[in-house]
Enzyme design. Structure first.
Site, PDB file in Angstrom:
ATOM      1  N   TYR A   1      34.284  34.655  36.467  1.00  0.00           N
ATOM      2  CA  TYR A   1      35.345  34.690  35.442  1.00  0.00           C
ATOM      3  C   TYR A   1      36.107  33.605  35.849  1.00  0.00           C
ATOM      4  CZ  TYR A   1      39.216  35.720  32.827  1.00  0.00           C
ATOM      5  OH  TYR A   1      40.550  35.463  32.091  1.00  0.00           O
TER       6      TYR A   1
ATOM      7  N   LYS B   1      40.508  48.415  27.251  1.00  0.00           N
ATOM      8  CA  LYS B   1      40.021  47.411  28.367  1.00  0.00           C
ATOM      9  C   LYS B   1      39.479  48.478  29.378  1.00  0.00           C
ATOM     10  CE  LYS B   1      41.914  43.652  29.459  1.00  0.00           C
ATOM     11  NZ  LYS B   1      43.247  42.934  29.999  1.00  0.00           N
TER      12      LYS B   1
END
Length: 309
Positions: A140, A178
């Site tokens: 990421y 999330k």
């Protein structure tokens, strides 16, 4: 029209909210609602239209006329530091962003995008927006790092502002969807309301992060757009606080049981940032002088929102 990719997500929906507050409603939200829970972030917002992220980028690549666009806030990405599918991450975070960037460059549209403090990796000082300080620990972080490098090469040719924001630990309303990647405040509050002891990793008094309230993040985005700023900027408060300090505020709010400590997960060893603290010199140098919400106030504000919706 203003386009907000990831507009149903955490930071994206808060940017839409901030735009609404200053009178903007001609907003196209681009997102992926395959997991439909995010729709709740849009219910109280004023937008002109919604498009799926894949349909939207197909239109961009086909050079379809999308209307008079004032700016694109690009928040859409896979933001999970636990995702290790590199092919997916690079396609979703890097290639998608490049396509959108070139669309903006050709049409002279301001492009404001999400980078991440994850580009700094495991360092414990000098969180400065320069290549020599950047060494991500996960795919990421690498996807964000690589796009920042790409943007740096593009700048000399750009005829419109390109502005990247390296988000540190953002917390606040509209992050429920999330799941495991939501803030520690969210998880501690959820545990306490379920009648469970709030949990932290062993050593959390030593793990420190730069926690920034999401309203402050939205204001930085809007200010940079309104002032036609180009650059890559840290988006933090400049102060680090421990997870223990954060937990103490949540425990005091609920008058709950004390924190229970659990072993640090094996799968996070070597790819976990134990300390972050934004150097905000560059942000202040461009003229952004607004104060940031103090951590105790921000956490209390967020807890009020979580418990009185």
């Amino acid at each position: 029209m203003i386009i907000v990719t990831g507009g149903a997500g955490f930071i994206g929906s808060n940017i839409v909210r901030a735009l609404n507050k200053i009178g903007y409603q001609d907003i196209l939200v681009v997102d992926n609602l395959e997991k439909g829970a995010k729709f709740v972030n849009l219910v109280d917002l004023k937008i002109a239209d919604y498009r799926d992220k894949d349909d939207f980028i197909t239109s961009v690549r086909a050079k379809e006329v999308l209307g008079n666009i004032e700016a694109i806030f690009h928040l859409g990405a896979c933001s999970s530091t636990m995702e290790w599918d590199g092919q997916f991450m690079m396609k979703n975070n890097y290639e998608y962003s490049k396509t959108l960037l070139h669309f903006c460059l050709k049409a002279c549209i301001p492009f404001l995008y999400a980078s991440s403090a994850a580009v700094y990796g495991g360092r414990t000082d000098c969180f400065i927006e320069e290549p020599q300080y950047e060494k991500p620990l996960n795919i990421y972080g690498y996807s964000k790092f690589l796009f920042d490098q790409y943007v740096r090469k593009i700048w000399p040719k750009a005829r419109a502002p390109i502005c990247g924001f390296r988000y540190f630990n953002v917390y606040g309303p509209r992050e429920t969807h999330k799941g495991s990647m939501a803030s520690v405040v969210f998880h501690l509050d959820k545990q306490i309301k379920a009648g469970k002891p709030p949990q932290l990793f062993l050593g959390s008094e030593q793990f420190k992060r730069d926690f920034i309230f999401v309203d402050d993040v939205a204001q930085i985005n809007l200010w940079c757009w309104q002032n036609q700023i180009s650059g890559i900027f840290n988006c933090g408060t400049g102060h680090a606080a421990s997870f223990q300090t954060l937990a103490d505020t949540v425990v005091a709010y609920h008058n709950s049981k004390p924190v229970q400590y659990v072993d640090f997960p094996e799968n996070l060893k070597g790819c976990y940032q134990t300390f972050t603290q934004a150097d905000i010199t560059k942000l202040r140098t461009i003229g952004y002088d607004k104060p940031f919400k103090p951590l105790d106030e921000g956490v209390t504000h967020y807890l009020d929102w979580l418990n009185h919706q």
